[in-house]
Enzyme design. Structure first.
Site, PDB file in Angstrom:
ATOM      1  N   ARG A  28      42.697  45.739  42.073  1.00 26.81           N
ATOM      2  CA  ARG A  28      41.378  45.094  42.105  1.00 26.81           C
ATOM      3  C   ARG A  28      40.545  45.859  43.118  1.00 26.81           C
ATOM      4  NH1 ARG A  28      37.126  43.056  40.160  1.00 26.81           N
ATOM      5  NH2 ARG A  28      36.508  40.931  40.704  1.00 26.81           N
ATOM      6  N   ASP A  31      39.109  44.503  46.454  1.00 27.61           N
ATOM      7  CA  ASP A  31      40.090  44.145  47.480  1.00 27.61           C
ATOM      8  C   ASP A  31      40.685  45.361  48.188  1.00 27.61           C
ATOM      9  OD1 ASP A  31      39.869  41.452  46.910  1.00 27.61           O
ATOM     10  OD2 ASP A  31      41.803  41.297  45.889  1.00 27.61           O
ATOM     11  N   THR A  32      41.007  46.389  47.419  1.00 29.98           N
ATOM     12  CA  THR A  32      41.852  47.444  47.997  1.00 29.98           C
ATOM     13  C   THR A  32      41.362  48.871  47.813  1.00 29.98           C
ATOM     14  OG1 THR A  32      43.250  47.683  46.032  1.00 29.98           O
ATOM     15  CG2 THR A  32      43.901  45.991  47.647  1.00 29.98           C
ATOM     16  N   GLU A  92      44.632  44.557  31.578  1.00 24.93           N
ATOM     17  CA  GLU A  92      45.349  45.802  31.854  1.00 24.93           C
ATOM     18  C   GLU A  92      46.826  45.502  32.124  1.00 24.93           C
ATOM     19  OE1 GLU A  92      43.521  49.311  34.085  1.00 24.93           O
ATOM     20  OE2 GLU A  92      44.500  48.121  35.663  1.00 24.93           O
TER      21      GLU A  92
END
Length: 167
Positions: A28, A31-32, A92
């Site tokens: 994501r 977030d990262t 995904e």
């Protein structure tokens, strides 16, 4: 929706008629992308591992199922607090579990970034909140899709993964 996009390998070596990656990163972005995933990607590439990750400018509509065809070995899934808020990430994940079921040589490596296996597999914490949102006003078709997401999350949460609690 029919769109085409050019995929770039992390190496300068071109692979005629198809793209080859050793690793596919699923994460994501909000977030990262700018921290953990960037560091992971940079380290994989530094060790000569051809790694696919979506670039920020790649729009959802430009992503296609064909990109999975060039993955040969590992899918690294970085589960984070907002992973389940993204329909794209969840779709995904379903595709990744389908690919690995069809080809035993492909492996999933889950990374639990500031979430637990229970958050992911049992949809607790932020995953519970995200699924509550997905279920709002869901028609039967979306409920089926949500069921597919839940199955994929449960399956991958049972795989021995890497917990990451500190940055």
């Amino acid at each position: 929706m029919s769109s085409t996009s050019t995929l770039k390998s992390s190496s300068s070596t071109s692979h005629p008629h198809s793209y080859h990656y050793d690793v596919f990163l699923s994460f994501r972005g909000k977030d990262t992308r700018k921290n953990f995933t960037d560091h992971l990607y940079d380290n994989l590439v530094a060790h000569g591992i051809h790694t696919f990750r979506d670039e920020e400018e790649l729009e959802n509509g430009c992503r296609s199922r064909q990109r999975y065809g060039g993955i040969e070995v590992f899918f690294i899934i970085v589960f984070s607090k907002n992973y389940a808020t993204s329909r794209w990430c969840l779709n995904e994940l379903v595709k990744i579990t389908e690919c690995t079921a069809e080809k035993a040589s492909e492996v999933i490596i889950p990374i639990f970034y500031h979430v637990t296996t229970s958050d992911v597999g049992n949809r607790e914490g932020s995953f519970k909140d995200a699924f509550s949102e997905h279920r709002k006003n869901a028609d039967p078709e979306k409920e089926k899709l949500i069921g597919d997401w839940e199955i994929a999350l449960k399956k991958v949460s049972k795989i021995k993964g890497v917990p990451v609690d500190d940055q």
